[in-house]
Write an enzyme that holds these catalytic residues in place. Structure first.
Site, PDB file in Angstrom:
ATOM      1  CE  LYS A  23      -2.983   0.754   3.479  1.00 42.81           C
ATOM      2  NZ  LYS A  23      -2.928   2.067   4.162  1.00 42.81           N
ATOM      3  CB  SER A  24       4.104   2.223   1.815  1.00 42.93           C
ATOM      4  OG  SER A  24       3.346   2.089   3.035  1.00 42.93           O
ATOM      5  N   GLY A  96      -4.140   8.751   6.090  1.00 43.39           N
ATOM      6  CA  GLY A  96      -3.229   9.721   6.720  1.00 43.39           C
ATOM      7  C   GLY A  96      -2.001  10.013   5.778  1.00 43.39           C
ATOM      8  NE  ARG A 124      -2.375  12.268  10.812  1.00 42.91           N
ATOM      9  CZ  ARG A 124      -1.464  11.572   9.950  1.00 42.91           C
ATOM     10  NH1 ARG A 124      -0.999  10.350  10.355  1.00 42.91           N
ATOM     11  NH2 ARG A 124      -1.237  12.219   8.992  1.00 42.91           N
ATOM     12  CB  SER A 169       7.398  11.343  10.878  1.00 40.97           C
ATOM     13  OG  SER A 169       6.247  11.404  10.152  1.00 40.97           O
ATOM     14  CD  GLN A 171       1.764   9.125   7.232  1.00 45.60           C
ATOM     15  OE1 GLN A 171       1.365  10.226   7.834  1.00 45.60           O
ATOM     16  NE2 GLN A 171       1.197   8.098   7.332  1.00 45.60           N
ATOM     17  CG  ASP A 317       2.006   0.232   9.275  1.00 45.23           C
ATOM     18  OD1 ASP A 317       1.459   1.261   9.864  1.00 45.23           O
ATOM     19  OD2 ASP A 317       2.368   0.104   7.867  1.00 45.23           O
ATOM     20  CD  GLN A 344       4.686   9.192  13.528  1.00 48.47           C
ATOM     21  OE1 GLN A 344       4.812   8.657  12.303  1.00 48.47           O
ATOM     22  NE2 GLN A 344       5.812   8.911  14.069  1.00 48.47           N
ATOM     23  NE  ARG A 391      -1.416  -1.282   9.007  1.00 46.86           N
ATOM     24  CZ  ARG A 391      -1.277  -1.689   7.789  1.00 46.86           C
ATOM     25  NH1 ARG A 391      -1.364  -2.937   7.413  1.00 46.86           N
ATOM     26  NH2 ARG A 391      -0.904  -0.858   6.897  1.00 46.86           N
TER      27      ARG A 391
END
Length: 433
Positions: A23-24, A96, A124, A169, A171, A317, A344, A391
């Protein structure tokens, strides 16, 4: 709201499962393919809800995207960084990863965009990322009490910055790198510690100019992104579910073909080895953009271990699964240095603890450490809830095969975020003990 009733049996895993594409990597492939000139072809695409939102968002920004579900393929005709102006908001729901990628992309567009989020993203905080993008020259205007909804206006004259990571992070890093492609000077990220490296790898593959060493990442401006072809390997976080289940369930043996073996993603594999597991890898890829191989896993006795702060970014994850594994191992497991993860994923860690307690599994959690004693018997005390976290939902499904006592998992539809066919795939390899 949908609930899932587990079965009154213990099970083992036997057979082979092909997990969906990572997915990433898919989020990034859509993003870069949309920004690039020319055509990008993506193979082994995962048609999960999160990725559908990302595809829809970049379609609104002008990319032409065609999907072929039967062949797991996606074709993108990119906009060559000429993002379409919009008169209506971009609704990114609760994705996210997309929030971070999108804010980095929009930072270099002179148009003004309004970005909406779902309940989760509207709560968030993203103030650290926003501060950094504003420092580069973007304008960000929150429209509510929290970070989203907001308006963002980018700049054609972004300036590169030097960012000493205060939060580990991936992200934030990825967002700054996407903005840095179109800045007028270098964007330098001085690492607190290593995190997932998909953005560095794929940016260079699409024609970016990124220098990477153990201490720094430097995005050099002026690169021209061009469409590419990429086949996405199997998602390691999805594979981790079966790895944990097979290791914990006596008599299990499974094969997981073509799973991503990116060194920054296989933290659970390394933790399992620390806990005494021997996992075999066959048919490793050669000269692929992202490495992959076949994993062969069978049931083994595990023991407790210490997981250091340097390992934590690579298990971000899989912490719920590792907590389950630790509870069934011998001895004690300690996860150190979770402070940045807590910032996070505070809700996930809290909800993981609450729901596992309903199955008789207890742990100690504070701002920086998780301590889990082993040899805990699963004793079902109540039905459990995913809290709309995919998850947690899937981890609870794995826990269910380890007990004869049935229970109900509420809000099971959250698995559609990343792995819609998980229960069907899991049932194909379940064998009664």
């Amino acid at each position: 709201m949908f609930n899932y009733n587990t079965k009154a049996h213990k099970f083992k895993f036997q057979g082979e499962v092909m997990v969906p594409g990572d997915k990433s990597i898919a989020h990034l492939a859509i993003t870069l393919g949309s920004l690039a000139s020319g055509v990008t072809q993506i193979g082994n695409f995962n048609y999960a809800d999160d990725l559908a939102v990302t595809a829809k968002t970049f379609q609104q920004l002008g990319a032409k995207i065609h999907t072929e579900v039967s062949t797991k393929a996606m074709v993108i005709k990119g906009v060559d960084h000429q993002l379409k102006s919009l008169d209506k908001p971009l609704n990114i729901e609760n994705v996210g990863t997309l929030e971070s990628l999108l804010l980095g992309v929009l930072a270099s567009s002179p148009n003004q965009y309004e970005v909406l989020g779902g309940d989760y993203l509207s709560k968030r905080p993203n103030h650290r990322l926003v501060e950094l993008l504003q420092k580069m020259g973007a304008t960000y205007q929150p429209l509510g009490e929290n970070s989203l909804p907001a308006k963002i206006t980018g700049s054609e004259n972004l300036k590169g910055i030097i960012y000493h990571q205060d939060i580990s992070s991936a992200q934030i890093k990825s967002s700054l790198m996407l903005a840095g492609i179109y800045a007028k000077s270098d964007t330098t990220i001085i690492r607190k510690q290593a995190t997932r490296n998909h953005t560095e790898v794929l940016l260079n593959y699409f024609g970016g100019n990124v220098s990477v060493d153990p201490a720094t990442i430097i995005v050099h401006p002026g690169a021209h992104l061009e469409g590419q072809s990429i086949t996405i390997p199997g998602d390691f976080s999805s594979a981790a579910l079966y790895i944990a289940g097979a290791l914990l369930s006596e008599g299990s043996q499974i094969t997981l073909p073509r799973v991503s073996l990116n060194s920054t993603r296989i933290g659970l594999l390394n933790v399992a080895k620390q806990m005494g597991a021997h996992i075999y890898v066959d048919h490793r890829s050669v000269n692929s953009v992202e490495p992959y191989g076949d994993l062969i896993i069978k049931h083994q006795k595990l023991h407790g271990t210490k997981i250091t702060n340097k390992q934590v970014p690579f298990i971000i994850d899989e912490i719920p699964l590792i907590a389950l594994m630790a509870s069934q191992a011998s001895g004690q497991t300690v996860i150190e240095g979770i402070h940045d993860v807590h910032l996070q994923l505070a809700d996930r860690i809290r909800n993981m603890r609450v729901e596992l307690a309903k199955l008789g599994i207890v742990m100690q959690v504070n701002d920086d450490t998780i301590v889990i004693d082993g040899n805990q018997e699963i004793k079902v005390k109540d039905d459990v809830d995913s809290h709309n976290d995919h998850r947690i939902a899937m981890m609870l499904c794995i826990a269910s095969i380890l007990t004869d006592s049935p229970f109900q998992i509420k809000n099971i539809e959250s698995i559609d975020v990343s792995y819609p066919s998980f229960i069907a795939d899991m049932n194909k390899i379940l064998v009664n003990k």
